[in-house]
Design a protein around this motif. Structure first.
Motif, PDB file in Angstrom:
ATOM      1  N   TYR A 121      -2.172 -44.937  -0.982  1.00 57.23           N
ATOM      2  CA  TYR A 121      -2.528 -43.553  -1.318  1.00 57.23           C
ATOM      3  C   TYR A 121      -4.001 -43.251  -1.134  1.00 57.23           C
ATOM      4  O   TYR A 121      -4.397 -42.073  -1.112  1.00 57.23           O
ATOM      5  CB  TYR A 121      -2.113 -43.250  -2.770  1.00 57.23           C
ATOM      6  N   GLY A 122      -4.829 -44.290  -0.987  1.00 56.59           N
ATOM      7  CA  GLY A 122      -6.253 -44.066  -0.885  1.00 56.59           C
ATOM      8  C   GLY A 122      -6.835 -43.638  -2.227  1.00 56.59           C
ATOM      9  O   GLY A 122      -6.138 -43.517  -3.231  1.00 56.59           O
ATOM     10  N   VAL A 123      -8.148 -43.405  -2.245  1.00 51.91           N
ATOM     11  CA  VAL A 123      -8.839 -43.040  -3.481  1.00 51.91           C
ATOM     12  C   VAL A 123      -8.552 -41.579  -3.814  1.00 51.91           C
ATOM     13  O   VAL A 123      -8.902 -40.679  -3.052  1.00 51.91           O
ATOM     14  CB  VAL A 123     -10.356 -43.262  -3.332  1.00 51.91           C
ATOM     15  N   GLN A 124      -7.912 -41.352  -4.967  1.00 53.82           N
ATOM     16  CA  GLN A 124      -7.568 -39.978  -5.354  1.00 53.82           C
ATOM     17  C   GLN A 124      -7.822 -39.701  -6.835  1.00 53.82           C
ATOM     18  O   GLN A 124      -7.274 -38.755  -7.409  1.00 53.82           O
ATOM     19  CB  GLN A 124      -6.107 -39.685  -5.010  1.00 53.82           C
ATOM     20  N   GLY A 125      -8.664 -40.529  -7.473  1.00 58.18           N
ATOM     21  CA  GLY A 125      -9.075 -40.257  -8.841  1.00 58.18           C
ATOM     22  C   GLY A 125      -7.920 -40.211  -9.813  1.00 58.18           C
ATOM     23  O   GLY A 125      -7.052 -41.070  -9.817  1.00 58.18           O
ATOM     24  N   ASP A 126      -7.890 -39.149 -10.650  1.00 60.85           N
ATOM     25  CA  ASP A 126      -6.850 -39.045 -11.670  1.00 60.85           C
ATOM     26  C   ASP A 126      -5.717 -38.110 -11.267  1.00 60.85           C
ATOM     27  O   ASP A 126      -4.946 -37.658 -12.109  1.00 60.85           O
ATOM     28  CB  ASP A 126      -7.446 -38.611 -13.009  1.00 60.85           C
ATOM     29  N   THR A 127      -5.583 -37.836  -9.979  1.00 56.67           N
ATOM     30  CA  THR A 127      -4.466 -37.039  -9.481  1.00 56.67           C
ATOM     31  C   THR A 127      -3.172 -37.835  -9.600  1.00 56.67           C
ATOM     32  O   THR A 127      -3.083 -38.957  -9.085  1.00 56.67           O
ATOM     33  CB  THR A 127      -4.672 -36.653  -8.008  1.00 56.67           C
ATOM     34  N   PRO A 128      -2.143 -37.326 -10.285  1.00 60.49           N
ATOM     35  CA  PRO A 128      -0.879 -38.065 -10.380  1.00 60.49           C
ATOM     36  C   PRO A 128      -0.246 -38.229  -8.996  1.00 60.49           C
ATOM     37  O   PRO A 128      -0.112 -37.266  -8.242  1.00 60.49           O
ATOM     38  CB  PRO A 128      -0.016 -37.177 -11.284  1.00 60.49           C
ATOM     39  N   LEU A 129       0.152 -39.447  -8.676  1.00 65.39           N
ATOM     40  CA  LEU A 129       0.691 -39.754  -7.355  1.00 65.39           C
ATOM     41  C   LEU A 129       2.080 -40.352  -7.495  1.00 65.39           C
ATOM     42  O   LEU A 129       2.275 -41.354  -8.183  1.00 65.39           O
ATOM     43  CB  LEU A 129      -0.222 -40.746  -6.623  1.00 65.39           C
ATOM     44  N   THR A 130       3.053 -39.743  -6.834  1.00 66.36           N
ATOM     45  CA  THR A 130       4.403 -40.297  -6.753  1.00 66.36           C
ATOM     46  C   THR A 130       4.686 -40.677  -5.306  1.00 66.36           C
ATOM     47  O   THR A 130       3.831 -40.501  -4.421  1.00 66.36           O
ATOM     48  CB  THR A 130       5.450 -39.286  -7.241  1.00 66.36           C
ATOM     49  N   GLU A 131       5.878 -41.163  -5.053  1.00 67.58           N
ATOM     50  CA  GLU A 131       6.230 -41.629  -3.714  1.00 67.58           C
ATOM     51  C   GLU A 131       6.170 -40.526  -2.658  1.00 67.58           C
ATOM     52  O   GLU A 131       6.075 -40.820  -1.460  1.00 67.58           O
ATOM     53  CB  GLU A 131       7.628 -42.252  -3.734  1.00 67.58           C
ATOM     54  N   SER A 132       6.213 -39.277  -3.078  1.00 65.68           N
ATOM     55  CA  SER A 132       6.155 -38.163  -2.121  1.00 65.68           C
ATOM     56  C   SER A 132       4.743 -37.624  -1.920  1.00 65.68           C
ATOM     57  O   SER A 132       4.541 -36.697  -1.136  1.00 65.68           O
ATOM     58  CB  SER A 132       7.068 -37.022  -2.594  1.00 65.68           C
ATOM     59  N   SER A 133       3.753 -38.202  -2.590  1.00 59.85           N
ATOM     60  CA  SER A 133       2.378 -37.714  -2.487  1.00 59.85           C
ATOM     61  C   SER A 133       1.749 -38.123  -1.159  1.00 59.85           C
ATOM     62  O   SER A 133       2.043 -39.195  -0.622  1.00 59.85           O
ATOM     63  CB  SER A 133       1.533 -38.262  -3.632  1.00 59.85           C
ATOM     64  N   PRO A 134       0.860 -37.295  -0.617  1.00 57.11           N
ATOM     65  CA  PRO A 134       0.153 -37.656   0.618  1.00 57.11           C
ATOM     66  C   PRO A 134      -0.940 -38.671   0.328  1.00 57.11           C
ATOM     67  O   PRO A 134      -1.311 -38.901  -0.832  1.00 57.11           O
ATOM     68  CB  PRO A 134      -0.446 -36.317   1.077  1.00 57.11           C
ATOM     69  N   ALA A 135      -1.460 -39.275   1.396  1.00 63.23           N
ATOM     70  CA  ALA A 135      -2.500 -40.294   1.267  1.00 63.23           C
ATOM     71  C   ALA A 135      -3.846 -39.750   1.714  1.00 63.23           C
ATOM     72  O   ALA A 135      -3.929 -38.739   2.420  1.00 63.23           O
ATOM     73  CB  ALA A 135      -2.136 -41.513   2.099  1.00 63.23           C
TER      74      ALA A 135
END
Length: 312
Positions: A121-135
């Motif tokens: 996912y790369g560095v994205q801070g405190d953004t919630p990331l699920t399997e459908s999130s972009p990188a």
């Protein structure tokens, strides 16, 4: 079940193998476990067979499941250009060997489970990331994406693929926690940077149980192999549902060890010490296991405190 595991002797592969063998023995179910290795004469548990990569090229054996975990540790050394090449090659070469085996096998595996990491996912801070999130693109993303896309080529041979993106695995026997135990026990433990970076972790016990769960789910209710290759794969984030800040992790570890955690390593010092690899320590990711939860997996240790105090 007949399972082939690359990276079977490692921190995760060995724990997975032991748990799987124990479970199948208790349930009186047939199981044949094989480790894929560069040297098939290396020491190994009696219940496990060994197969070298050279032997893989010629064998007519078939396997129900392949678990692909081979790869050098991303945090083992500073990320020089040479080390980046090592990290990539250590994942690509074993996966290519497995793909060649799958392509020529008359009896195809029912499932390939292939490793990856939440670094995708790369560095994205405190953004919630699920399997459908972009990188977001960086070295960790490039490494994981290259590995994943290669593994997904198994679908072209009609083999479903489950990609497992692993977070920070918590267990005192290895991984990050083992490296931290000595300084923390000496009272030299402390937070990294400002301590607000999010750490997406999973207990090793839950990692093992989740992979067994994924395999059994897919063997009993297979991905639809009558559709296109794009429909034959699924991504799983192997992280606990309760990520924590580095500050929270530091305090929890100190409490568990009954040691003070007053020290702080500034981000600037970490960058000098580790170079580009410092991103693993000071840049957070809030990665959530949505696919696992949707599939009905129940975590044994959903909180960090439980993972530190209760897992075997």
């Amino acid at each position: 079940m007949d399972i082939l595991i690359s990276g079977g002797s490692g921190f995760l592969g060995s724990a997975f193998s032991k748990a799987l063998i124990t479970r199948y023995q208790e349930q009186n179910k047939p199981l044949h476990t094989t480790w894929l290795t560069r040297d098939s004469s290396q020491a190994h548990p009696d219940a496990i067979a060994m197969l070298s990569y050279d032997e893989l090229e010629k064998t007519d054996k078939s396997f129900d499941v392949i678990l692909n975990l081979a790869g050098a540790g991303i945090a083992d050394e500073r990320w020089s250009d040479a080390q980046k090449e090592t990290l990539l090659a250590s994942r690509i070469k074993p996966t290519e060997s497995l793909l060649k085996f799958i392509a020529r096998s008359s009896v195809k595996p029912k499932l390939l489970v292939s490793g990856s990491a939440i670094g995708w996912y790369g560095v994205q801070g405190d953004t919630p990331l699920t399997e459908s999130s972009p990188a977001k693109d960086d070295f960790a993303h490039h490494l994981c994406e290259t590995w994943e896309q290669l593994a997904l080529q198994a679908t072209e041979s009609g083999v479903p693929v489950a990609i497992v993106r692993t977070g920070v695995v918590i267990h005192p026997d290895g991984g990050m926690l083992a490296k931290l135990l000595t300084p923390f026990k000496m009272g030299a433990g402390g937070q990294l940077g400002d301590g607000q970076q999010i750490m997406s972790w999973i207990s090793r016990d839950d990692w093992v149980e989740a992979v067994i769960f994924i395999i059994e789910q897919h063997l009993s209710k297979a991905i639809n192999t009558h559709n296109t290759p794009q429909d034959m794969h699924i991504i799983y984030n192997l992280t606990a549902p309760n990520p924590v800040t580095n500050h929270t992790f530091t305090k929890a570890l100190g409490t568990w060890l009954h040691r003070p955690t007053f020290l702080t390593l500034p981000s600037a010092v970490l960058k000098i010490m580790f170079g580009e690899m410092a991103t693993l320590l000071i840049d957070g990711q809030k990665v959530l296991p949505q696919a696992l939860l949707d599939a009905g997996y129940k975590f044994k240790y959903p909180t960090l405190e439980q993972a530190l105090t209760q897992q075997s």
